[in-house]
Design a protein around this motif. Structure first.
Motif, PDB file in Angstrom:
ATOM      1  N   TYR A 198       0.837  -1.189   0.000  1.00 50.56           N
ATOM      2  CA  TYR A 198       0.000   0.000   0.000  1.00 50.56           C
ATOM      3  C   TYR A 198       0.876   1.244   0.000  1.00 50.56           C
ATOM      4  O   TYR A 198       1.900   1.289   0.687  1.00 50.56           O
ATOM      5  CB  TYR A 198      -0.860   0.060   1.263  1.00 50.56           C
ATOM      6  N   GLY A 199       0.451   2.259  -0.736  1.00 50.05           N
ATOM      7  CA  GLY A 199       1.004   3.595  -0.538  1.00 50.05           C
ATOM      8  C   GLY A 199       0.351   4.160   0.706  1.00 50.05           C
ATOM      9  O   GLY A 199      -0.764   4.692   0.657  1.00 50.05           O
ATOM     10  N   LEU A 200       1.023   4.006   1.839  1.00 48.04           N
ATOM     11  CA  LEU A 200       0.394   4.320   3.122  1.00 48.04           C
ATOM     12  C   LEU A 200       0.045   5.799   3.239  1.00 48.04           C
ATOM     13  O   LEU A 200      -0.993   6.168   3.798  1.00 48.04           O
ATOM     14  CB  LEU A 200       1.319   3.891   4.261  1.00 48.04           C
ATOM     15  N   ASP A 201       0.898   6.662   2.676  1.00 50.53           N
ATOM     16  CA  ASP A 201       0.617   8.101   2.737  1.00 50.53           C
ATOM     17  C   ASP A 201      -0.693   8.414   2.006  1.00 50.53           C
ATOM     18  O   ASP A 201      -1.519   9.186   2.485  1.00 50.53           O
ATOM     19  CB  ASP A 201       1.772   8.894   2.114  1.00 50.53           C
ATOM     20  N   ARG A 202      -0.883   7.807   0.830  1.00 50.78           N
ATOM     21  CA  ARG A 202      -2.117   8.050   0.067  1.00 50.78           C
ATOM     22  C   ARG A 202      -3.336   7.504   0.809  1.00 50.78           C
ATOM     23  O   ARG A 202      -4.412   8.111   0.782  1.00 50.78           O
ATOM     24  CB  ARG A 202      -2.017   7.401  -1.314  1.00 50.78           C
ATOM     25  N   LEU A 203      -3.168   6.356   1.435  1.00 53.48           N
ATOM     26  CA  LEU A 203      -4.280   5.773   2.183  1.00 53.48           C
ATOM     27  C   LEU A 203      -4.681   6.691   3.337  1.00 53.48           C
ATOM     28  O   LEU A 203      -5.873   6.902   3.596  1.00 53.48           O
ATOM     29  CB  LEU A 203      -3.865   4.395   2.710  1.00 53.48           C
ATOM     30  N   ILE A 204      -3.697   7.261   4.005  1.00 54.38           N
ATOM     31  CA  ILE A 204      -3.990   8.182   5.109  1.00 54.38           C
ATOM     32  C   ILE A 204      -4.626   9.465   4.571  1.00 54.38           C
ATOM     33  O   ILE A 204      -5.533  10.037   5.197  1.00 54.38           O
ATOM     34  CB  ILE A 204      -2.712   8.471   5.919  1.00 54.38           C
ATOM     35  N   MET A 205      -4.176   9.925   3.398  1.00 54.14           N
ATOM     36  CA  MET A 205      -4.812  11.087   2.767  1.00 54.14           C
ATOM     37  C   MET A 205      -6.306  10.855   2.576  1.00 54.14           C
ATOM     38  O   MET A 205      -7.118  11.757   2.777  1.00 54.14           O
ATOM     39  CB  MET A 205      -4.178  11.353   1.400  1.00 54.14           C
ATOM     40  N   LEU A 206      -6.669   9.631   2.179  1.00 54.62           N
ATOM     41  CA  LEU A 206      -8.073   9.298   1.952  1.00 54.62           C
ATOM     42  C   LEU A 206      -8.890   9.499   3.226  1.00 54.62           C
ATOM     43  O   LEU A 206      -9.946  10.148   3.207  1.00 54.62           O
ATOM     44  CB  LEU A 206      -8.184   7.851   1.475  1.00 54.62           C
ATOM     45  N   PHE A 207      -8.388   8.956   4.335  1.00 56.92           N
ATOM     46  CA  PHE A 207      -9.139   9.046   5.588  1.00 56.92           C
ATOM     47  C   PHE A 207      -9.046  10.438   6.213  1.00 56.92           C
ATOM     48  O   PHE A 207      -9.938  10.843   6.959  1.00 56.92           O
ATOM     49  CB  PHE A 207      -8.658   7.977   6.561  1.00 56.92           C
ATOM     50  N   ALA A 208      -7.983  11.169   5.900  1.00 61.33           N
ATOM     51  CA  ALA A 208      -7.858  12.548   6.385  1.00 61.33           C
ATOM     52  C   ALA A 208      -8.635  13.526   5.513  1.00 61.33           C
ATOM     53  O   ALA A 208      -8.763  14.700   5.868  1.00 61.33           O
ATOM     54  CB  ALA A 208      -6.385  12.953   6.429  1.00 61.33           C
ATOM     55  N   LYS A 209      -9.118  13.060   4.367  1.00 60.06           N
ATOM     56  CA  LYS A 209      -9.889  13.866   3.419  1.00 60.06           C
ATOM     57  C   LYS A 209      -9.099  15.088   2.960  1.00 60.06           C
ATOM     58  O   LYS A 209      -9.575  16.221   2.989  1.00 60.06           O
ATOM     59  CB  LYS A 209     -11.239  14.277   4.020  1.00 60.06           C
ATOM     60  N   THR A 210      -7.871  14.827   2.526  1.00 65.53           N
ATOM     61  CA  THR A 210      -7.037  15.880   1.958  1.00 65.53           C
ATOM     62  C   THR A 210      -6.487  15.402   0.622  1.00 65.53           C
ATOM     63  O   THR A 210      -6.350  14.199   0.385  1.00 65.53           O
ATOM     64  CB  THR A 210      -5.870  16.233   2.894  1.00 65.53           C
ATOM     65  N   GLU A 211      -6.185  16.348  -0.267  1.00 58.52           N
ATOM     66  CA  GLU A 211      -5.639  16.017  -1.573  1.00 58.52           C
ATOM     67  C   GLU A 211      -4.141  16.305  -1.643  1.00 58.52           C
ATOM     68  O   GLU A 211      -3.540  16.171  -2.712  1.00 58.52           O
ATOM     69  CB  GLU A 211      -6.388  16.789  -2.672  1.00 58.52           C
ATOM     70  N   ASN A 212      -3.549  16.709  -0.531  1.00 59.59           N
ATOM     71  CA  ASN A 212      -2.125  17.039  -0.521  1.00 59.59           C
ATOM     72  C   ASN A 212      -1.391  16.111   0.434  1.00 59.59           C
ATOM     73  O   ASN A 212      -1.668  16.081   1.640  1.00 59.59           O
ATOM     74  CB  ASN A 212      -1.916  18.499  -0.098  1.00 59.59           C
ATOM     75  N   ILE A 213      -0.433  15.353  -0.103  1.00 61.53           N
ATOM     76  CA  ILE A 213       0.293  14.369   0.695  1.00 61.53           C
ATOM     77  C   ILE A 213       1.075  15.023   1.831  1.00 61.53           C
ATOM     78  O   ILE A 213       1.320  14.405   2.867  1.00 61.53           O
ATOM     79  CB  ILE A 213       1.221  13.544  -0.229  1.00 61.53           C
ATOM     80  N   LYS A 214       1.449  16.288   1.663  1.00 65.35           N
ATOM     81  CA  LYS A 214       2.222  16.979   2.702  1.00 65.35           C
ATOM     82  C   LYS A 214       1.421  17.137   3.991  1.00 65.35           C
ATOM     83  O   LYS A 214       1.992  17.308   5.065  1.00 65.35           O
ATOM     84  CB  LYS A 214       2.683  18.348   2.194  1.00 65.35           C
ATOM     85  N   ASP A 215       0.102  17.076   3.879  1.00 60.01           N
ATOM     86  CA  ASP A 215      -0.746  17.251   5.059  1.00 60.01           C
ATOM     87  C   ASP A 215      -0.674  16.084   6.032  1.00 60.01           C
ATOM     88  O   ASP A 215      -1.089  16.215   7.185  1.00 60.01           O
ATOM     89  CB  ASP A 215      -2.210  17.441   4.633  1.00 60.01           C
ATOM     90  N   VAL A 216      -0.174  14.926   5.564  1.00 62.26           N
ATOM     91  CA  VAL A 216      -0.183  13.738   6.427  1.00 62.26           C
ATOM     92  C   VAL A 216       1.224  13.227   6.729  1.00 62.26           C
ATOM     93  O   VAL A 216       1.401  12.123   7.236  1.00 62.26           O
ATOM     94  CB  VAL A 216      -1.038  12.612   5.799  1.00 62.26           C
ATOM     95  N   ILE A 217       2.246  14.030   6.432  1.00 68.18           N
ATOM     96  CA  ILE A 217       3.637  13.663   6.695  1.00 68.18           C
ATOM     97  C   ILE A 217       4.235  14.710   7.641  1.00 68.18           C
ATOM     98  O   ILE A 217       4.030  15.912   7.450  1.00 68.18           O
ATOM     99  CB  ILE A 217       4.452  13.587   5.383  1.00 68.18           C
TER     100      ILE A 217
END
Length: 584
Positions: A531-550
C-alpha cells in the motif's frame, strides 16, 4: 517544572468541576480585561481557558508578561464557565489559576498558529515545528499513528511477522531513478536506497518466513506532484502458499477494518473486481474513479462512413472515436469553456475535441456532418436526452482513452458530479509488458517477477503484448492505494520472462543475480501487495495534498526548507568518497 501534570488541555469537562489540576502547554491566545486575564492554553489534545485574577498579584504579573507561544504550567481549580463556548469540547469549564510558572519564553512567531493562516507552503515547511502546532496538523498526525497501529495489529492477528529490510541495498530497475549512496569503504561503488523491498521480501518467502510485513520507507528520484514525495511509506506484505484470491481476501479484511474505524461508511465485501481492459475502455484509466458514471463509449462504427474525415479516417486506419455523454450539462458550457477543454486534452496528446449540445436546436462543432442517421444512432448508443453534452475525441486507442479519461475526471470535478463518498474496486489482469519506443523492446509494466496468467504463458515469446498477469491494484476514489501480484517461483519460467524482455545473461546477473540464485533452492508459491500508506492516510484525512499527512514533507523540488536539505558537502568528505564534482 514545579508540579506533575495531571491532565491534558483538551480533557476536562463539567464532571471535573471542583478538581485541582495541573496543565502544561503553549499560550494560544491572551485577553487582558483589566481585572482579569484570560489565557487559552493549548497542547495536542485541545484548548482550556485559564483565568488569572488581578488580586492574585504574583500570577497576575506573570500573566501580563506572557505572550503567544510561551510555554507555561498552571496549577488551579476547575470551575464552571460563565460564558460557555460550544465550539470547543472544554467550553463548559475554565481553570482559575493558583500558580503559574513560565517554562520558556517565545519570540513572536513568523506564522500564525491557526488552521486558516493563509501562509505560503514554503514558509509553513520552513517553520514546520510551528505549523504542526495547528489542530489540523495534530489531527492528521494522530490519525496517521492510529491507522498504522490498526494495520500492525491486523497483521499480527493474521500470522504475519514484521521484518525490517535494509535501506542500503543494490541498485535494481524498478521504473524510476534510484537515490544512490556512495560507499567510502568500497571505493567507486554505490548503494541504492530501496524503491521497494520487492526482491528482499520474496527472499523472505524463500527463507520460509511464510507471512511478512513491514511499514517501510521507500525512495524514488522522480518528479513530484500533490500525492507524491521522494521518500514515502509503504505497508508492505507477502504471503507464501497463497494465490491472488488469498491476498485479496486478506486485504479486504484490513480495508474493511480501516473503514469501520475511521469512517462512517459501511463497506460491503467482497469488493468488486474490474478487468484492466474494461477499466481502460470505459474510464480511460487503470485507476477508475467510480464515484460517478459518464463512461467512455466507442462510437467508431457510427462515424466510420462519416464525411467528417477526422473521424472516418481514424476509424479506417485502425484508431478509434470515443465519446462521453455528460448528462444535463449542455447549458453549463460556453464556447469559450469548451475551447479550454480542448486545450486541456491536448496535454494528453489528443489533437482536438468535438462537442454536441443535444438541445431543441442542436449545437455542435461538427454540426454539418451530423446526418439524421448519425444523430439517431448516437441518441441510442449514448442515451441522449435534452440538454446533454457529448464530447468526442479520436486517435490511437492509448492516446484517446487517456485523454478522454482525464477529461472525464476534470468535468466531474469541475461540476461536482460525485454520487458516492467512496467507491472501491480491484483492477485485475494487467498486461505483463508494454512496448518502449525509447528502448526498442518490451518492458515490464509492473516488474519482471510477476506471474503471467497460466493461459498466456505460451504467448511470452511469440506475442508478449497479449500476455496478462496475476497482478491486482486496489483503487479507491480514483487513486491506486496499493498494488501487488502473484510472483514467479519457477526458475525456468523466470528465465523465459527475461528472454521476452530481451535481457542478456550479463544484464540478468548484474541486476538480479543474487535473487536468481535464491530461486534455485526451493521457492514456495507466493504473492504480495504494498500500500502507498501516505495516500491511504490522505483518503481518511480527506485531503488532496500528501504533505498534510507527513510530519516533515519536502517541497515539489524535493527540498526541505526546515533543514535546508539537500546541501553541499565539503571537499574533504568528497575526497573520502573518491568523488570529484564537475563544476563547469
Amino acid at each position: 517544572m514545579e508540579f506533575k501534570r495531571t491532565n491534558m488541555c483538551g480533557e476536562l469537562r463539567s464532571q471535573d468541576i471542583g478538581k485541582s489540576v495541573v496543565l502544561m502547554g503553549w499560550v494560544g491566545k491572551k485577553r487582558n480585561l483589566g481585572s482579569l486575564v484570560f489565557i487559552d492554553l493549548r497542547d495536542k489534545t485541545g484548548i482550556t481557558q485559564i483565568v488569572v485574577r488581578e488580586e492574585d498579584k504574583d500570577n497576575y504579573k506573570k500573566a501580563r508578561e506572557i505572550s503567544q507561544e510561551y510555554v507555561i504550567e498552571v496549577k488551579g481549580s476547575v470551575r464552571e464557565r460563565e460564558s460557555k463556548n460550544s465550539e470547543i469540547p472544554t467550553g463548559d469549564i475554565e481553570i482559575v489559576a493558583d500558580k503559574i510558572n513560565i517554562l520558556d519564553s517565545a519570540n513572536t512567531p513568523p506564522i500564525y498558529i491557526k488552521d486558516d493562516d493563509d501562509v505560503s507552503e514554503n514558509l509553513k515547511l520552513k517553520y514546520r515545528y510551528l505549523d504542526m502546532r495547528k489542530p489540523s496538523v495534530q489531527k492528521n498526525l494522530k490519525l496517521r499513528s492510529d491507522i498504522i497501529r490498526t494495520a500492525r495489529e491486523y497483521m499480527y492477528e493474521h500470522g504475519f511477522t514484521e521484518v525490517e529490510t535494509p535501506f542500503l541495498t543494490k541498485p535494481t530497475p524498478e521504473g524510476a531513478r534510484d537515490y544512490v549512496v556512495p560507499s567510502r569503504i568500497n571505493e567507486g561503488k554505490f548503494y541504492a536506497l530501496p524503491q521497494s523491498p520487492q526482491l528482499l521480501k520474496q527472499i523472505l518467502m524463500i527463507g520460509s518466513l511464510d507471512r511478512y510485513f513491514q511499514v517501510v520507507k521507500c525512495f524514488r528520484d522522480e518528479d513530484l506532484r500533490a500525492n507524491r514525495q521522494p521518500e514515502f511509506t509503504q505497508l508492505d506484505l507477502e504471503m507464501s502458499f497463497a494465490n491472488q484470491d488469498d491476498v485479496i481476501e486478506m486485504n479486504e479484511g484490513l480495508i474493511k477494518e480501516l473503514f469501520d474505524k475511521y469512517t462512517d461508511y459501511d463497506l460491503e465485501l467482497p469488493i468488486a473486481r474490474m478487468d484492466y481492459k474494461e477499466a481502460m475502455d470505459s474510464y480511460g484509466s487503470d485507476k477508475p474513479d467510480l464515484r460517478y458514471g459518464y463512461k467512455i463509449q466507442n462510437v467508431s462504427e457510427i462515424f466510420k462512413d462519416s464525411d467528417f474525415k477526422v473521424f472516418s479516417d481514424n476509424t479506417l486506419e485502425g484508431r478509434s472515436v470515443r465519446a462521453i455523454n455528460f448528462k444535463n450539462l449542455a447549458d453549463k458550457y460556453s464556447r469559450k469553456q469548451l475551447d479550454k477543454l480542448t486545450d486541456f486534452v491536448k496535454d494528453y496528446g489528443l489533437k482536438g475535441l468535438s462537442y454536441i449540445k443535444y438541445q431543441e436546436e442542436i449545437q455542435s462543432s461538427i454540426k454539418k456532418f451530423l446526418t439524421d442517421d448519425i444523430l439517431e444512432k448516437l441518441k441510442e448508443a449514448l442515451n441522449l436526452e435534452d440538454n446533454d453534452l457529448v464530447l468526442i475525441g479520436a486517435d490511437k486507442d492509448k492516446t484517446v482513452l487517456e485523454g478522454m479519461g482525464a477529461l472525464r475526471r476534470k468535468v466531474a470535478k469541475d461540476n461536482d458530479l460525485y454520487e458516492k463518498e467512496y467507491a472501491l474496486c480491484w483492477v485485475v489482469n494487467f498486461p505483463m509488458f508494454e512496448y518502449s519506443e525509447e528502448e526498442g523492446r518490451y518492458v515490464s509494466q509492473h516488474h519482471p517477477f510477476t506471474m503471467p496468467n497460466e493461459e498466456d504463458i505460451d504467448l511470452l515469446l511469440t506475442e508478449p503484448g497479449k500476455v496478462r498477469t496475476q497482478a491486482y491494484d486496489i483503487v479507491i476514489n480514483g487513486d491506486e492505494m496499493g498494488g501487488g501480484s502473484v510472483r514467479i517461483n519457477n526458475s525456468d519460467l523466470q528465465e523465459k520472462v527475461f528472454e521476452a524482455l530481451n535481457l542478456t545473461e550479463e544484464d540478468i546477473k548484474n541486476k538480479f543475480g543474487f535473487f536468481i540464485e535464491a530461486l534455485k533452492y526451493g521457492t514456495p508459491p507466493h504473492a504480495g501487495l504494498a500500500y502507498g500508506l501516505d495516500r491511504l492516510i490522505m483518503l481518511f484525512a480527506k485531503t488532496e495534498n500528501i504533505k498534510d499527512v507527513i510530519a516533515f514533507p519536502k517541497t515539489q523540488s524535493a527540498t526541505c526548507p526546515l533543514s535546508e536539505a539537500p546541501s553541499p558537502i565539503d571537499d574533504r568528505a568528497l575526497n573520502e568518497l573518491s568523488i570529484k564534482l564537475d563544476k563547469e
